[in-house]
Write an enzyme that holds these catalytic residues in place. Structure first.
Site, PDB file in Angstrom:
ATOM      1  N   TYR A 198       0.813  -1.225   0.000  1.00 31.41           N
ATOM      2  CA  TYR A 198       0.000   0.000   0.000  1.00 31.41           C
ATOM      3  C   TYR A 198       0.840   1.267   0.000  1.00 31.41           C
ATOM      4  CZ  TYR A 198      -4.258  -2.690   0.569  1.00 31.41           C
ATOM      5  OH  TYR A 198      -5.290  -3.544   0.352  1.00 31.41           O
ATOM      6  N   GLU A 242       6.445 -27.006  18.693  1.00 27.14           N
ATOM      7  CA  GLU A 242       5.627 -26.748  17.499  1.00 27.14           C
ATOM      8  C   GLU A 242       4.321 -26.056  17.836  1.00 27.14           C
ATOM      9  OE1 GLU A 242       4.833 -30.188  15.036  1.00 27.14           O
ATOM     10  OE2 GLU A 242       3.167 -29.180  14.026  1.00 27.14           O
ATOM     11  N   ASP A 245       5.279 -32.562  16.403  1.00 28.11           N
ATOM     12  CA  ASP A 245       4.445 -33.753  16.269  1.00 28.11           C
ATOM     13  C   ASP A 245       5.264 -34.866  15.625  1.00 28.11           C
ATOM     14  OD1 ASP A 245       2.184 -32.680  17.360  1.00 28.11           O
ATOM     15  OD2 ASP A 245       1.290 -32.091  15.433  1.00 28.11           O
TER      16      ASP A 245
END
Lengths: 365, 541
Positions: free
Chosen positions: A104, A197, A249
């Site tokens: 912008y 995580e 994980d």
């Protein structure tokens, strides 16, 4: 300490000098009646190579040239000059901005970008050209990762100069944003960094007092760690000499989150010091799933495809751990989340699993 | 038992009964045709004297006729040659009487149009026609006429003679007719506009029934060369024409007859043709009769094969030809291959400059290319094709090419799709020329000939003759090639402008940004760079 404190300020000066050098180069060429031309390394895929010594992706020998003489180059060239000027303004005035903001802001200079992608590309060009990350130019992505632990920092952002903060002061952790990443490290009692995580486990660790029990700084990555978080982890490692452990994980995606913190990404091949090669992936491994008999889900097709890709990825070649775990994942065809430990009680992961894994890592060192 | 009755009808009567063939099919078409015929007579009358025409046309409303049609008064004034008083009644009151039966290019062909309009006026309104004319001499003659349709004769109702103090020259025709102007209006305005285009040396003024003024001002006073009258070309004759020529000729042998009455037939051509048709016999003073196929040509003379002396020859008196011989002669005239092609002195093309002037005047195109073909012939009639392509400016953008068709300077406004030009244009491979029908392109086709191959008496479209088609196609290819060059050049200029625009947009910005970055006070001098791209651009084009 004084030497360390100067680091951030020094880097700012380097960035400003780099931008000025770029501007001066163009200015002089123009003033001599020559079309300004710049060279920078090519970011095309064939020029991205894995450097086993640096343990990250780097750009090869190929370079591209941008000349204001070329009708197809002059617009991106002008955008690049604008981006440099804009970054210079941000850096000098110690203001921050986002990629969206850049898109912008350009319109105020009648330098409309066709889309966000175009303006992002120009910022990446500027990174490639100067060797600095956009965070160095005070252009930040949205913040979503946090840190908690006994670390004292001294702000350098305007209005906060001289103020300090202990990162245990807020139980939700402190956002890793521009103010934090631009601060100087004053001191810490921690002797390690644990990057996690997911936010849920991060909160559990704080509740269970892991930072004290294991003298650690806890970081929530919020999935794939943002670049500024990766660069912050690197600083914690380099400046404070803290080892870094990563908990994700137990699936290919978690494994890769760890890998990117360790070895970086191909997209950032033009930048240095965003990765921490000495960081260690502590789990959840496929062998943990077997050993701790964790509740699991079956691997789906996409998971298997991803595992096969990772098996061929150069970043997964230097440590035998990776290949061993990939093979095991493919063999058991199961995956497990960090939360799976909760089957043994809420504190099991902190009381049993974590100490074991930290010991394991120490032994490995 | 029914009995068929036979009666002779006059030419007027014939056309009265068959006015459709002259284009007077309905009230809107009738008013268009009436205006056109009278205006064309006026233009011809001025051109024959090489006077730049001034034509004033006024159509005024006179009253209701039926629900859909009205009565109008048409008045046309010109500054043409004027008509000698003794010819005025017949010129306007007798069908098939006229000055246009000689072989030279003129707008009208049949000597029919003007009279048909007058006839139409009379049968729809029962009003006389007023004709005022002077050839610029001492007097002006004014007639009030009607046509005796059954006898094809003018009835003079009134005749006035006025003193021509100012030596005015020209003709004024005024008559009333029934028609539908509102529906005819678009075609009429289009007709004037296109007429102005191919007659750039004419001033045309039209005042319509609502009092609106349409003025088409001449762009030049230069006029095309007047056509010369010619004799018929051998390829173009028929038995009827041959018989008429034989009737009027004073020649007593075939050789003189051919030389004297046909276009581009000289001594040698005539002898060779007579040999070809076996209408001549040769003899030598020493060696007697020579067979036609034994003739030897020495110094372009037929000579005796034995001694080489010029042979004597004799040919028949044309008046003694039998009917069968005349038919065979006509067939041989068409069969013989070695007649010289007709020359174009009998034609009056506009010429490239005048056509250009006319198109510029009416369309103000951005680019214009005009091409005139060399004279060519079809069936013994010479013709010339003039073709122009105009791009941009006031050329309307219709999504298809705008086609302006002209024959002997007459705009053809109806039946475009049947015209030979339209067919040639539509089968052309325009992509080859990088020209697309979406572009603002007008194609102007002017065919001039002593006998324009119209398909109908209404003069609306030109028949698809292979010779004409070929000439139109060749002309079209030529102008299309040039237009292609122009478009390529224009594209280049456009790209160059765009390129310069990009440089002049971005270089100052680079200068501004780098000055700030380098912390300099003064902007770098980029004029040199901007000039260098400009110079580079100029070299490229």
């Amino acid at each position: 300490m004084a030497q360390k404190k100067a680091k951030i300020a020094e880097r700012q000066l380097e960035v400003i000098a780099g931008l000025k050098a770029f501007g001066t180069q163009i200015y002089n060429q123009l003033d001599q009646g020559v079309f300004p031309t710049i060279n920078m390394p090519s970011r095309s895929t064939e020029n991205i190579n894995y450097d086993p010594t640096l343990r990250q992706f780097i750009l090869g020998e190929k370079s591209v040239s941008r000349s204001a003489r070329n009708i197809r180059h002059i617009k991106p060239f002008t955008q690049l000059a604008w981006a440099a000027m804009f970054s210079n303004e941000l850096t000098t005035q110690r203001k921050t901005s986002t990629l969206r903001d850049v898109y912008y802001s350009a319109q105020a200079y009648e330098m409309t970008f066709t889309d966000q992608q175009e303006s992002n590309n120009i910022i990446t060009d500027l990174e490639t050209l100067t060797g600095f990350a956009r965070e160095d130019f005070h252009i930040f992505p949205e913040e979503r990762s946090a840190i908690f632990g006994d670390l004292d920092i001294g702000y350098t952002v305007p209005g906060y100069e001289g103020k300090t903060l202990n990162l245990t002061s807020h139980p939700d952790g402190v956002l890793i944003g521009p103010a934090l990443t631009s601060s100087e490290f004053i001191g810490t009692k921690a002797d390690k960094v644990i990057a996690i995580e997911k936010g849920a486990l991060f909160t559990r660790f704080i509740e269970e007092n892991v930072h004290n029990k294991h003298k650690s700084l806890l970081i929530s990555c919020g999935g794939q760690a943002p670049r500024q978080t990766r660069s912050f982890i690197r600083r914690l490692h380099d400046e404070l000499g803290l080892p870094v452990f990563i908990l994700t994980d137990g699936d290919p995606w978690g494994m890769h989150i760890a890998q990117v913190i360790i070895s970086g990404s191909a997209n950032a091949a033009h930048l240095r010091e965003l990765n921490t090669p000495d960081a260690v992936w502590s789990g959840v491994w496929a062998s943990d799933i077997v050993e701790y008999k964790l509740p699991t889900d079956p691997l789906d097709e996409v998971d298997i495809k991803r595992l096969n890709e990772l098996a061929r990825d150069p970043r997964y070649q230097n440590d035998p751990l990776w290949q061993r775990e990939i093979k095991l994942f493919l063999k058991i065809k199961r995956k497990a989340e960090q939360e799976a430990f909760s089957r043994y009680g809420l504190t099991y992961i902190v009381d049993e699993y974590l100490p074991t894994k930290l010991e394991q890592a120490k032994g490995k060192k | 038992m029914a009995q068929a009755t036979f009666e002779e009808i006059s030419a007027s009567d014939f056309f009265y009964r068959n006015r459709d063939i002259a284009g007077l099919t309905n009230p809107s078409r009738a008013i268009f045709v009436a205006i056109r015929e009278i205006v064309e007579n006026s233009l011809d009358a001025a051109e024959s004297q090489k006077i730049p025409p001034d034509v004033y046309v006024r159509l005024s409303y006179e009253g209701e006729a039926t629900k859909e049609t009205q009565i109008y008064k048409l008045r046309v004034e010109d500054n043409g040659s004027g008509i000698p008083p003794r010819f005025i009644p017949s010129a306007f009151g007798q069908v098939l009487y006229g000055s246009k039966y000689k072989l030279k290019q003129a707008r009208g062909t049949f000597g029919l149009g003007g009279k048909m309009a007058v006839l139409y006026g009379q049968i729809t309104t029962h009003q006389p026609v007023f004709v005022t004319s002077s050839t610029g001499q001492e007097k002006i003659y004014s007639f009030k006429l009607m046509i005796d349709i059954q006898r094809n004769k003018p009835i003079i109702l009134d005749r006035k003679v006025l003193i021509n103090k100012d030596h005015w020259r020209g003709t004024i025709v005024e008559f009333t007719l029934e028609g539908d102007y509102l529906r005819a209006m678009p075609k009429i305005i289009e007709y004037f506009k296109q007429t102005a285009m191919v007659n750039p040396y004419a001033n045309i003024t039209f005042v319509d029934p609502k009092g609106r003024l349409y003025k088409f001002t001449r762009a030049t006073t230069i006029m095309p060369e007047s056509p010369k009258e010619t004799m018929p070309h051998p390829y173009g004759v028929d038995v009827e024409l041959l018989q008429r020529l034989i009737q009027i000729t004073t020649c007593t042998n075939m050789l003189d007859f051919l030389k004297g009455h046909f276009h581009r037939v000289g001594e040698i051509t005539a002898i060779k043709f007579l040999i070809f048709s076996n209408l001549i016999s040769f003899s030598c003073r020493e060696h007697g009769k020579i067979e036609n196929d034994q003739i030897k040509w020495v110094d372009s003379r037929p000579s005796c094969p034995s001694c080489g002396k010029t042979a004597e020859y004799s040919s028949k008196n044309p008046k003694k030809l039998s009917h069968e011989e005349i038919v065979r002669l006509m067939q041989n005239l068409k069969k013989y291959k070695d007649f010289l092609p007709p020359d174009a002195s009998c034609l009056s093309p506009l010429g490239e400059d005048l056509l250009k002037a006319g198109i510029i005047k009416e369309l103000k195109p951005e680019y214009l290319v005009v091409h005139q073909r060399k004279p060519s012939t079809y069936a013994g009639h010479p013709f010339i094709v003039e073709l122009a392509m105009a791009y941009g400016g006031d050329v309307p953008k219709r999504g298809t090419f705008v086609i302006y068709r002209f024959a002997n300077k007459i705009p053809l406004l109806y039946d475009e799709a049947s015209d030979v030009s339209y067919r040639v244009i539509s089968v052309m491979n325009w992509r080859r020329y990088k020209v697309a029908p979406e572009m603002p392109i007008a194609i102007v086709v002017h065919i001039c000939s002593t006998k324009v191959p119209y398909k109908t008496v209404g003069k609306e479209f030109i028949a698809d003759r292979p010779e004409v088609r070929r000439e139109v196609a060749n002309a079209l290819r030529e102008v299309a090639r040039q237009l292609q060059h122009f478009l390529a050049r224009q594209e280049h200029v456009h790209m160059e402008k765009k390129r310069l625009g990009i440089f002049s947009k971005y270089l100052p910005k680079i200068a501004e940004f780098s000055t700030t970055l380098a912390q300099q006070k003064r902007l770098p001098d980029i004029d040199k760079l901007l000039k260098s791209v400009q110079k580079y651009g100029a070299e490229e084009s």
